[in-house]
Design a protein around this motif. Structure first.
Motif, short mmCIF file in Angstrom:
data_model
loop_
_atom_site.label_atom_id
_atom_site.label_comp_id
_atom_site.label_asym_id
_atom_site.label_seq_id
_atom_site.Cartn_x
_atom_site.Cartn_y
_atom_site.Cartn_z
N PRO A 321 0.82 -1.22 0.00
CA PRO A 321 0.00 0.00 0.00
C PRO A 321 0.84 1.26 0.00
O PRO A 321 0.39 2.31 -0.48
CB PRO A 321 -0.82 -0.12 1.28
N LEU A 322 2.07 1.18 0.48
CA LEU A 322 2.94 2.36 0.52
C LEU A 322 3.52 2.66 -0.86
O LEU A 322 3.71 3.83 -1.21
CB LEU A 322 4.03 2.15 1.56
N GLN A 323 3.78 1.64 -1.65
CA GLN A 323 4.14 1.88 -3.05
C GLN A 323 3.00 2.60 -3.76
O GLN A 323 3.21 3.58 -4.49
CB GLN A 323 4.43 0.56 -3.76
N ARG A 324 1.80 2.09 -3.54
CA ARG A 324 0.63 2.70 -4.18
C ARG A 324 0.40 4.11 -3.68
O ARG A 324 -0.02 5.01 -4.44
CB ARG A 324 -0.60 1.84 -3.91
N LEU A 325 0.68 4.34 -2.39
CA LEU A 325 0.52 5.68 -1.84
C LEU A 325 1.45 6.67 -2.54
O LEU A 325 1.04 7.78 -2.91
CB LEU A 325 0.81 5.67 -0.34
N ALA A 326 2.71 6.28 -2.73
CA ALA A 326 3.65 7.15 -3.44
C ALA A 326 3.14 7.45 -4.84
O ALA A 326 3.21 8.59 -5.33
CB ALA A 326 5.03 6.50 -3.48
N TYR A 327 2.63 6.44 -5.49
CA TYR A 327 2.09 6.58 -6.85
C TYR A 327 0.91 7.56 -6.87
O TYR A 327 0.87 8.50 -7.68
CB TYR A 327 1.66 5.19 -7.33
N GLU A 328 -0.04 7.38 -5.96
CA GLU A 328 -1.24 8.22 -5.95
C GLU A 328 -0.92 9.66 -5.54
O GLU A 328 -1.50 10.60 -6.09
CB GLU A 328 -2.29 7.62 -5.02
N VAL A 329 -0.03 9.83 -4.58
CA VAL A 329 0.35 11.19 -4.18
C VAL A 329 1.02 11.91 -5.35
O VAL A 329 0.78 13.09 -5.60
CB VAL A 329 1.30 11.14 -2.95
N THR A 330 1.86 11.20 -6.08
CA THR A 330 2.55 11.79 -7.22
C THR A 330 1.55 12.25 -8.28
O THR A 330 1.65 13.36 -8.81
CB THR A 330 3.55 10.79 -7.81
N LEU A 331 0.58 11.40 -8.60
CA LEU A 331 -0.44 11.79 -9.57
C LEU A 331 -1.25 12.99 -9.07
O LEU A 331 -1.56 13.91 -9.84
CB LEU A 331 -1.37 10.61 -9.85
N ALA A 332 -1.59 12.98 -7.78
CA ALA A 332 -2.38 14.07 -7.21
C ALA A 332 -1.63 15.39 -7.27
O ALA A 332 -2.26 16.46 -7.33
CB ALA A 332 -2.76 13.75 -5.77
N ARG A 333 -0.30 15.32 -7.28
CA ARG A 333 0.51 16.55 -7.37
C ARG A 333 0.83 16.93 -8.81
O ARG A 333 1.64 17.82 -9.06
CB ARG A 333 1.80 16.35 -6.56
N GLY A 334 0.21 16.23 -9.76
CA GLY A 334 0.37 16.58 -11.17
C GLY A 334 1.67 16.13 -11.79
O GLY A 334 2.11 16.70 -12.80
N GLN A 335 2.27 15.08 -11.22
CA GLN A 335 3.55 14.60 -11.72
C GLN A 335 3.40 13.16 -12.23
O GLN A 335 2.39 12.50 -11.97
CB GLN A 335 4.61 14.67 -10.62
N ASP A 336 4.41 12.69 -12.95
CA ASP A 336 4.39 11.37 -13.55
C ASP A 336 5.32 10.44 -12.79
O ASP A 336 6.54 10.61 -12.85
CB ASP A 336 4.82 11.45 -15.02
N PRO A 337 4.79 9.44 -12.07
CA PRO A 337 5.67 8.55 -11.31
C PRO A 337 6.58 7.69 -12.19
O PRO A 337 7.56 7.14 -11.69
CB PRO A 337 4.68 7.67 -10.51
N ASP A 338 6.27 7.57 -13.47
CA ASP A 338 7.14 6.81 -14.37
C ASP A 338 8.38 7.58 -14.78
O ASP A 338 9.31 7.00 -15.33
CB ASP A 338 6.38 6.42 -15.65
N ALA A 339 8.37 8.88 -14.57
CA ALA A 339 9.47 9.71 -15.08
C ALA A 339 10.02 10.65 -14.01
O ALA A 339 9.96 11.87 -14.16
CB ALA A 339 9.00 10.50 -16.29
N PRO A 340 10.51 10.11 -12.90
CA PRO A 340 11.10 11.00 -11.88
C PRO A 340 12.31 11.73 -12.46
O PRO A 340 13.11 11.15 -13.20
CB PRO A 340 11.54 10.02 -10.78
N ARG A 341 12.42 12.98 -12.11
CA ARG A 341 13.52 13.77 -12.64
C ARG A 341 14.85 13.27 -12.06
O ARG A 341 14.92 12.81 -10.92
CB ARG A 341 13.33 15.25 -12.32
N ALA A 342 15.88 13.36 -12.87
CA ALA A 342 17.26 13.09 -12.44
C ALA A 342 17.54 11.65 -12.08
O ALA A 342 18.55 11.35 -11.47
CB ALA A 342 17.66 14.00 -11.26
#
Length: 350
Positions: A321-342
């Motif tokens: 659930p914590l992996q999913r949480l990171a994923y959902e928070v990232t989407l909610a912030r308008g970012q793409d979890p597949d493409a983290p910068r750097a």
């Protein structure tokens, strides 16, 4: 960059985890047992573990297993002692385990070569049996996760945990398969609760800082969850052992910054209880991932179906659930979890 909609790759690989766990139990357990038999015959007295990032958190989990279940003294290595300082340790009677998703990082390969030259029994645990690291070590375990295309590691982490658990169980004369048999189905049940995690993620869309804590077997989960949150959503996430949190960092906890506590059902959770009480006394926004009773006593949480699951196996479920949480928070912030910068899939530290 990701293909299709944001997070498509990470979502697909999170969903693959039950199948990966089944594959390890059916196809991987036998080869792991054979490797363990060869290592046991060499009689190593102590163990050193090496990894970076997500794999370093898996190595920390193995450290708990080896010390608690096998009684072997263990340490996490500082690779720079050999790669940067050219130290020449005497590693006679030592087992050195290098954990890596890709098996391609030059410092892992170099330190494993140095360990082998220094007399150690060397084992690589990777997702790539053709990798330089697998070739550098005397023994290799393939975690059988299949190609991982998303930059944030998910299925390779849980695969590493299960492979390392089976290794330790085999080193002490068992195989661990029966104890772990329920994991794939339990993982499916957790992964199906996506909407529950999505609602929980709403608490963190505007978070400026997060604290994660646990004790015992749950501590590597706290570290891995913090890493996932930082590399996908860019929220500064600090992971502490519950004991360490009381030695100073507790002062930064208030009723604004969220605290996520991973409560393992067993001795680790019991040891964390005093920390949970202190956090509640401070009015912390406390979210619990753990047993239903602990979730009910917190501000919010995610109840895990861990009744009857050995404490040492619960981290494989806790992280889902914590992996999913990171994923959902990232989407909610308008970012793409597949493409983290750097970030790159293979980080070539030296």
């Amino acid at each position: 960059m990701s293909a299709g909609h944001p997070g498509q790759l990470m979502a697909a690989e999170m969903a693959e985890q039950p199948a990966v766990l089944r594959r390890i139990l059916t196809e991987g357990a036998g080869p792991i047992r054979e490797v363990a038999e060869h290592i046991a015959a060499r009689g190593p007295r102590f163990v050193l573990l090496t990894g970076r990032g997500t794999s370093d958190n898996a190595a920390l989990y193995a450290k708990y297993l080896l010390e608690i279940l096998l009684g072997k003294p263990c340490g996490l290595t500082s690779m720079s002692t050999t790669t940067a300082y050219a130290a020449k340790p005497d590693l006679t009677d030592c087992l050195v385990i290098a954990v890596s998703q890709s098996g391609g990082s030059p410092d892992l390969v170099s330190s494993t070569v140095s360990a082998r030259e220094a007399g150690a029994v060397t084992l690589a645990v990777t997702n790539n049996p053709e990798s330089p690291l697998a070739g550098a070590a005397e023994f290799h375990i393939d975690v059988l996760a299949g190609p991982e295309r998303a930059l944030p590691a998910t299925k390779t982490y849980t695969a590493e945990l299960l492979a390392l658990y089976l290794l330790v169980e085999s080193l002490r004369g068992g195989d661990g398969v029966a104890a772990a048999a329920a994991l794939p189905e339990l993982a499916e049940r957790i992964i199906d609760r996506q909407e529950e995690v999505r609602r929980l993620a709403g608490r963190y869309r505007f978070a400026e800082r997060m604290v994660l804590t646990s004790r015992g077997y749950g501590y590597p989960t706290a570290r891995e969850a913090a890493l996932k949150l930082m590399e996908t959503s860019y929220i500064p996430a600090l992971a502490y052992s519950g004991a360490d949190l009381l030695h100073g960092p507790l002062a930064m906890v208030d009723n604004v910054s969220p605290v996520i506590a991973i409560v393992t059902e067993g001795r680790g959770g019991q040891a964390l209880q005093a920390v949970l009480d202190r956090l509640r006394d401070r009015g912390a926004d406390l979210v619990v991932v753990g047993p239903q009773g602990q979730v009910d006593a917190a501000s919010a949480g995610f109840a895990l179906p861990t009744a009857g699951v050995p404490e040492e196996l619960q981290p494989i479920l806790e992280i889902l659930p914590l992996q999913r949480l990171a994923y959902e928070v990232t989407l909610a912030r308008g970012q793409d979890p597949d493409a983290p910068r750097a970030l790159a899939k293979v980080t070539e530290t030296r």
